[in-house]
Design a protein around this motif. Structure first.
Motif, PDB file in Angstrom:
ATOM      1  N   THR A   1       0.799  -1.231   0.000  1.00  0.00           N
ATOM      2  CA  THR A   1       0.000   0.000   0.000  1.00  0.00           C
ATOM      3  C   THR A   1       0.829   1.277   0.000  1.00  0.00           C
ATOM      4  OG1 THR A   1      -0.135   0.066   2.427  1.00  0.00           O
ATOM      5  CG2 THR A   1      -1.823  -1.207   1.240  1.00  0.00           C
ATOM      6  N   LYS A   2       2.153   1.189  -0.134  1.00  0.00           N
ATOM      7  CA  LYS A   2       2.985   2.384  -0.114  1.00  0.00           C
ATOM      8  C   LYS A   2       2.716   3.248  -1.351  1.00  0.00           C
ATOM      9  CE  LYS A   2       5.090   1.128   3.662  1.00  0.00           C
ATOM     10  NZ  LYS A   2       4.846   1.828   4.942  1.00  0.00           N
ATOM     11  N   ASN A   3       2.784   4.552  -1.158  1.00  0.00           N
ATOM     12  CA  ASN A   3       2.513   5.507  -2.236  1.00  0.00           C
ATOM     13  C   ASN A   3       3.768   5.694  -3.098  1.00  0.00           C
ATOM     14  OD1 ASN A   3       1.183   7.405  -3.805  1.00  0.00           O
ATOM     15  ND2 ASN A   3       1.663   9.098  -2.401  1.00  0.00           N
ATOM     16  N   ALA A   4       4.069   4.676  -3.885  1.00  0.00           N
ATOM     17  CA  ALA A   4       5.307   4.653  -4.656  1.00  0.00           C
ATOM     18  C   ALA A   4       5.173   5.466  -5.943  1.00  0.00           C
ATOM     19  CB  ALA A   4       5.682   3.215  -4.987  1.00  0.00           C
ATOM     20  N   GLU A   5       6.316   5.957  -6.424  1.00  0.00           N
ATOM     21  CA  GLU A   5       6.362   6.748  -7.653  1.00  0.00           C
ATOM     22  C   GLU A   5       6.963   5.934  -8.788  1.00  0.00           C
ATOM     23  OE1 GLU A   5       8.416  10.388  -7.024  1.00  0.00           O
ATOM     24  OE2 GLU A   5       6.991  11.142  -5.520  1.00  0.00           O
ATOM     25  N   LYS A   6       6.450   6.153  -9.969  1.00  0.00           N
ATOM     26  CA  LYS A   6       6.944   5.460 -11.156  1.00  0.00           C
ATOM     27  C   LYS A   6       8.372   5.899 -11.477  1.00  0.00           C
ATOM     28  CE  LYS A   6       6.105   5.081 -16.143  1.00  0.00           C
ATOM     29  NZ  LYS A   6       5.190   5.449 -17.252  1.00  0.00           N
ATOM     30  N   VAL A   7       9.249   4.900 -11.740  1.00  0.00           N
ATOM     31  CA  VAL A   7      10.622   5.223 -12.132  1.00  0.00           C
ATOM     32  C   VAL A   7      10.965   4.716 -13.531  1.00  0.00           C
ATOM     33  CG1 VAL A   7      11.512   5.372  -9.784  1.00  0.00           C
ATOM     34  CG2 VAL A   7      11.508   3.157 -10.941  1.00  0.00           C
ATOM     35  N   ALA A   8      10.223   3.726 -14.042  1.00  0.00           N
ATOM     36  CA  ALA A   8      10.555   3.197 -15.373  1.00  0.00           C
ATOM     37  C   ALA A   8       9.460   2.271 -15.862  1.00  0.00           C
ATOM     38  CB  ALA A   8      11.882   2.443 -15.338  1.00  0.00           C
ATOM     39  N   SER A   9       9.433   2.072 -17.180  1.00  0.00           N
ATOM     40  CA  SER A   9       8.609   1.037 -17.805  1.00  0.00           C
ATOM     41  C   SER A   9       9.503   0.218 -18.719  1.00  0.00           C
ATOM     42  CB  SER A   9       7.464   1.649 -18.612  1.00  0.00           C
ATOM     43  OG  SER A   9       6.534   2.280 -17.774  1.00  0.00           O
TER      44      SER A   9
END
Length: 245
Positions: free
Chosen positions: A152-160
């Motif tokens: 449930t952590k509010n993680a940020e996108k770093v890559a696809s």
């Protein structure tokens, strides 16, 4: 090969291709050596990949915890990996590892494996008889058992990334170690070179296949770092890293 050992011990020389910029064994390669030792142990009991494929089955990794006790070995050095079964019942098996160098423990790991039907892609009980296999329910490898990671952590996108052929393993899905490799690439290089990683927890939740598109997310909270790998909106893999205090 030694046959039907209750625990299995294997010596490994560290090669240059397994080392990072600090000449030390990469964490991903440590995981690979654990899995290779596990494969040799399983094969000695008639439970190799090819034995299990006679029943359309394969072992797949579900969760794993790695605890690092000391700096990892360097190129040309030798380590010893030991593995044993803590529990095996139905479709689940807890397998433990201890890695030593010159008699000193440098790392340990505990892992939960599940039997997958490779045609139906569903878990099912192990079809191969294992009544004679000794289990060690009281011998624990890690201080903390493997377990579920907070999703449930509010993680940020770093890559696809798109899943390529080089990401796949013999079972036809993304190799276990590839997920770890992707995520570690988004840590500062110095953290890895300076051996700042203390413990790693891994959860494999859903299979990912060729040409799937996945997105990697990162969240840091003090000394804890969370990675989530998602396909669409579903979490397929998560990793929790604990840095040294």
């Amino acid at each position: 090969m030694n046959q039907k050992q209750s625990n299995y011990i294997k010596d490994w020389e560290i090669y240059i291709s397994q080392c990072g910029t600090n000449s030390q064994l990469k964490i991903t390669e440590l995981s690979n050596l654990c899995q290779q030792t596990a494969a040799l142990h399983s094969a000695s009991w008639g439970m190799s990949y090819f034995d299990m494929q006679k029943h359309n089955q394969a072992w797949v990794l579900s969760t794993m915890r790695i605890e690092l006790e000391d700096n990892l070995p360097k190129w040309h050095e030798t380590i010893q990996t030991e593995t044993w079964i803590e529990n095996l019942a139905g479709m689940r098996s807890i397998r433990d590892f201890e890695i030593t160098q010159n008699g000193k423990k440098i790392a340990s790991a505990s892992s939960l494996w599940v039997v997958l039907n490779t045609e139906r892609r569903r878990p099912e009980p192990l079809a191969i008889c294992h009544d004679e296999l000794k289990q060690f329910p009281d011998r624990k490898a890690t201080q903390i058992p493997t377990g579920k990671i907070d999703l449930t952590k509010n993680a940020e996108k770093v890559a696809s990334k798109e899943i390529l052929y080089s990401d796949l393993d013999i079972v036809g899905h993304v190799n276990n170690v590839k997920y770890v490799e992707w995520c570690l690439d988004y840590l500062p290089k110095e953290w890895i070179e300076e051996n700042r990683i203390q413990n790693i927890d891994l959860n494999y939740i859903k299979e990912v296949h060729y040409q799937d598109i996945v997105t990697i997310f990162l969240f840091q909270e003090n000394e804890y770092i969370y990675f989530y790998v998602k396909r669409d909106e579903s979490i397929c893999f998560t990793m929790k890293i604990e840095l040294k205090h």
